[in-house]
Scaffold this active site. Structure first.
Site, PDB file in Angstrom:
ATOM      1  N   ARG A  91       0.824  -1.237   0.000  1.00 36.43           N
ATOM      2  CA  ARG A  91       0.000   0.000   0.000  1.00 36.43           C
ATOM      3  C   ARG A  91       0.847   1.271   0.000  1.00 36.43           C
ATOM      4  NH1 ARG A  91      -2.171  -3.620  -1.229  1.00 36.43           N
ATOM      5  NH2 ARG A  91      -3.923  -4.697  -0.285  1.00 36.43           N
TER       6      ARG A  91
ATOM      7  N   SER B 161     -11.143  -0.361   3.436  1.00 37.94           N
ATOM      8  CA  SER B 161     -10.427  -0.451   4.729  1.00 37.94           C
ATOM      9  C   SER B 161      -9.951   0.927   5.163  1.00 37.94           C
ATOM     10  CB  SER B 161      -9.210  -1.369   4.599  1.00 37.94           C
ATOM     11  OG  SER B 161      -9.604  -2.632   4.162  1.00 37.94           O
TER      12      SER B 161
ATOM     13  N   GLU C 270      -5.521   4.240   5.942  1.00 39.06           N
ATOM     14  CA  GLU C 270      -5.214   3.894   4.539  1.00 39.06           C
ATOM     15  C   GLU C 270      -5.640   5.004   3.574  1.00 39.06           C
ATOM     16  OE1 GLU C 270      -5.993  -0.120   3.122  1.00 39.06           O
ATOM     17  OE2 GLU C 270      -6.616   0.696   1.197  1.00 39.06           O
TER      18      GLU C 270
HETATM   19  C1  FAD Z   1     -15.499  -0.775  -1.296  1.00 37.69           C
HETATM   20  C2  FAD Z   1     -14.011  -0.499  -1.443  1.00 37.69           C
HETATM   21  C3  FAD Z   1     -13.137  -1.588  -1.504  1.00 37.69           C
HETATM   22  C4  FAD Z   1     -11.754  -1.346  -1.670  1.00 37.69           C
HETATM   23  N1  FAD Z   1     -10.926  -2.429  -1.736  1.00 37.69           N
HETATM   24  C5  FAD Z   1      -9.601  -2.246  -1.928  1.00 37.69           C
HETATM   25  C6  FAD Z   1      -8.734  -3.376  -2.014  1.00 37.69           C
HETATM   26  O1  FAD Z   1      -9.152  -4.524  -1.936  1.00 37.69           O
HETATM   27  N2  FAD Z   1      -7.413  -3.124  -2.221  1.00 37.69           N
HETATM   28  C7  FAD Z   1      -6.924  -1.856  -2.340  1.00 37.69           C
HETATM   29  O2  FAD Z   1      -5.702  -1.704  -2.541  1.00 37.69           O
HETATM   30  N3  FAD Z   1      -7.723  -0.781  -2.249  1.00 37.69           N
HETATM   31  C8  FAD Z   1      -9.047  -0.933  -2.052  1.00 37.69           C
HETATM   32  N4  FAD Z   1      -9.876   0.150  -1.961  1.00 37.69           N
HETATM   33  C9  FAD Z   1      -9.313   1.507  -2.041  1.00 37.69           C
HETATM   34  C10 FAD Z   1      -9.369   2.118  -3.478  1.00 37.69           C
HETATM   35  O3  FAD Z   1     -10.345   1.509  -4.244  1.00 37.69           O
HETATM   36  C11 FAD Z   1      -8.015   1.984  -4.187  1.00 37.69           C
HETATM   37  O4  FAD Z   1      -7.013   2.615  -3.447  1.00 37.69           O
HETATM   38  C12 FAD Z   1      -8.048   2.595  -5.605  1.00 37.69           C
HETATM   39  O5  FAD Z   1      -6.826   2.304  -6.246  1.00 37.69           O
HETATM   40  C13 FAD Z   1      -8.288   4.108  -5.598  1.00 37.69           C
HETATM   41  O6  FAD Z   1      -8.580   4.524  -6.918  1.00 37.69           O
HETATM   42  P1  FAD Z   1      -9.288   5.932  -7.209  1.00 37.69           P
HETATM   43  O7  FAD Z   1      -9.273   6.141  -8.670  1.00 37.69           O
HETATM   44  O8  FAD Z   1     -10.601   5.978  -6.562  1.00 37.69           O
HETATM   45  O9  FAD Z   1      -8.252   6.913  -6.494  1.00 37.69           O
HETATM   46  P2  FAD Z   1      -8.591   8.267  -5.714  1.00 37.69           P
HETATM   47  O10 FAD Z   1      -9.284   7.924  -4.440  1.00 37.69           O
HETATM   48  O11 FAD Z   1      -9.233   9.242  -6.612  1.00 37.69           O
HETATM   49  O12 FAD Z   1      -7.115   8.755  -5.358  1.00 37.69           O
HETATM   50  C14 FAD Z   1      -6.339   8.038  -4.426  1.00 37.69           C
HETATM   51  C15 FAD Z   1      -4.947   8.696  -4.341  1.00 37.69           C
HETATM   52  O13 FAD Z   1      -4.276   8.538  -5.580  1.00 37.69           O
HETATM   53  C16 FAD Z   1      -3.983   9.811  -6.164  1.00 37.69           C
HETATM   54  N5  FAD Z   1      -4.213   9.652  -7.612  1.00 37.69           N
HETATM   55  C17 FAD Z   1      -5.358   9.240  -8.219  1.00 37.69           C
HETATM   56  N6  FAD Z   1      -5.165   9.158  -9.546  1.00 37.69           N
HETATM   57  C18 FAD Z   1      -3.881   9.506  -9.779  1.00 37.69           C
HETATM   58  C19 FAD Z   1      -3.073   9.619 -10.960  1.00 37.69           C
HETATM   59  N7  FAD Z   1      -3.548   9.334 -12.172  1.00 37.69           N
HETATM   60  N8  FAD Z   1      -1.784  10.030 -10.815  1.00 37.69           N
HETATM   61  C20 FAD Z   1      -1.265  10.326  -9.602  1.00 37.69           C
HETATM   62  N9  FAD Z   1      -1.979  10.242  -8.449  1.00 37.69           N
HETATM   63  C21 FAD Z   1      -3.272   9.826  -8.544  1.00 37.69           C
HETATM   64  C22 FAD Z   1      -4.915  10.793  -5.494  1.00 37.69           C
HETATM   65  O14 FAD Z   1      -4.384  12.110  -5.486  1.00 37.69           O
HETATM   66  C23 FAD Z   1      -5.014  10.201  -4.095  1.00 37.69           C
HETATM   67  O15 FAD Z   1      -3.884  10.557  -3.333  1.00 37.69           O
HETATM   68  C24 FAD Z   1     -11.258  -0.027  -1.775  1.00 37.69           C
HETATM   69  C25 FAD Z   1     -12.150   1.060  -1.717  1.00 37.69           C
HETATM   70  C26 FAD Z   1     -13.525   0.821  -1.557  1.00 37.69           C
HETATM   71  C27 FAD Z   1     -14.472   1.981  -1.514  1.00 37.69           C
END
Ligand code: FAD
Length: 360
Positions: free
Chosen positions: A163, A240, A336
């Site tokens: 992570r 999480s 997280e």
């Molecule tokens: C129901 C649920 C289940 C989940 N299960 C998991 C799991 O099993 N495993 C896991 O690892 N995570 C999990 N997550 C967390 C999340 O889905 C992941 O971390 C996912 O990768 C975030 O993607 P996002 O596009 O929503 O990022 P965002 O929430 O929009 O951004 C997250 C971070 O990344 C940065 N960011 C986003 N896009 C970019 C880019 N293109 N370039 C540079 N920085 C960027 C943002 O500034 C921020 O700091 C879960 C979340 C939920 C709601």
């Protein structure tokens, strides 16, 4: 300029006023976006994908926000039989996984059901069921706001850990534009993760077809409340809320004997289950922790926001829970999700935050 809210861009639906974000849909428009940000005198924008791993500040964000909406996958077959699949940063991760399953390409099947974009996946090395994006990341392209150039970073240069990555550690410096994964046209590696073995009804070491593994992961995530369901009472969540804490061998032995699940991560670091410590602190599925923050119905480690909850309410709950666990066990839980926007120090979910809610 039209105003909106950070809440509208995040799955927790928390966060205050912002100017209308810049939405990047066509990769060719990237230079224009860079010009706009620089023209506003900013170092870099706050970049968001689907907002599924962020807590947006109640005071919003004063600068530019860029939302990655670019989509598309291009494919290059390699002489060694592997396939390099390059996805645009805004492509939904679940769509990449579904595409790979349909093409019978293995390597990302256990990432099924993780919300968010492909571009965000390397930021925290998204992973589940014993697989993480870092396992298949060949290279990515990212805009380096410090030097103002587009860089191609090989997987190893991204420093992906549990992570964690170089991107997470230098917020604002990098924007990931494309991600290239190396997939195999063979059955997935033997399934070793116990809940998945049980879900598949297969023996340990079985190698079922990719689509079967993907379906089993989705079914298991559904059962465990790990899918983002907009109609569920726990729809407002970020998955999480705490990382599994790193523990020493002595701590691992102690907590394991007490019933805490302990595993070794891909870097060889022992990690204890954060959810177990929350239960030790009195949490359980469905528990109402404060008026408007609850443990999800299915899972202790997922907290959901309700009613008129604010981001500060949410982060203060995280701080209070982490303190309760630390006082009882000396184990430090770290959040997280990433706190984005403008925060008052009192409200941040980290040491330095001072205001505490009364936990029920
Ligand atoms: C129901 C649920 C289940 C989940 N299960 C998991 C799991 O099993 N495993 C896991 O690892 N995570 C999990 N997550 C967390 C999340 O889905 C992941 O971390 C996912 O990768 C975030 O993607 P996002 O596009 O929503 O990022 P965002 O929430 O929009 O951004 C997250 C971070 O990344 C940065 N960011 C986003 N896009 C970019 C880019 N293109 N370039 C540079 N920085 C960027 C943002 O500034 C921020 O700091 C879960 C979340 C939920 C709601």
């Amino acid at each position: 300029m039209p105003r909106t809210t950070l809440a509208s861009l995040t799955t927790l639906r928390l966060g205050g006023p912002i100017d209308e974000p810049l939405r990047l849909s066509d990769p060719a428009d990237w230079p224009e976006l860079v010009q706009t940000v620089r023209g506003r005198g900013e170092f870099s924008p706050l970049v968001l994908g689907h907002g599924s791993n962020v807590i947006g500040a109640d005071s919003g964000h004063a600068g530019t926000i860029a939302v990655m909406n670019t989509r598309g996958i291009s494919v290059k077959k390699q002489a060694d039989g592997t396939v390099l699949a390059t996805a645009q940063a805004g492509h939904p991760l679940t769509d990449l996984v579904a595409w790979a399953a349909a093409e019978q390409l293995s390597g990302v099947e256990c990432l099924a059901g993780i919300p968010g974009t492909v571009g965000a996946a390397p930021v925290q090395n998204a992973g589940a069921y014993g697989q993480q994006i870092g396992d298949v990341l060949d290279h990515l392209t990212a805009w380096d706001w410090e030097s103002g150039v587009l860089r191609t970073l090989p997987g190893r240069a991204c420093r992906l850990r549990y992570r964690d990555s170089r991107f997470k550690n230098s917020p604002g410096r990098w924007t990931v534009l494309t991600v290239t994964v190396r997939l195999l046209r063979t059955p997935p590696a033997p399934v070793r993760y116990r809940p998945l073995i049980d879900e598949l009804g297969a023996g340990a070491g079985a190698t079922p077809p990719v689509a079967e593994v993907t379906a089993a992961v989705l079914a298991n995530r559904h059962r465990r409340g790990l899918l983002l369901d907009p109609h569920s009472p726990d729809a407002r969540q970020v998955g999480s809320v705490f990382l599994n804490p790193a523990v020493t061998a002595v701590q691992a032995e102690r907590w394991s004997a007490a019933g805490c699940p302990v595993h070794t991560d891909s870097d060889g670091q022992l990690r204890a289950g954060a959810g177990w410590f929350l239960e030790l602190a009195g949490c359980h599925p469905g528990r109402r922790i404060t008026e408007n923050v609850r443990c999800s119905e299915a899972r202790t480690l997922t907290l959901s926001a309700h009613g008129d909850a604010t981001a500060s309410d949410f982060t203060r709950v995280l701080t209070a829970l982490a303190e309760r666990v630390e006082a009882a066990t000396s184990i430090t839980l770290r959040p997280e999700p990433v706190a984005v926007g403008t925060w008052l120090v009192n409200d941040r979910c980290e040491p330095g935050g001072r205001q505490r809610p009364t936990l029920r």
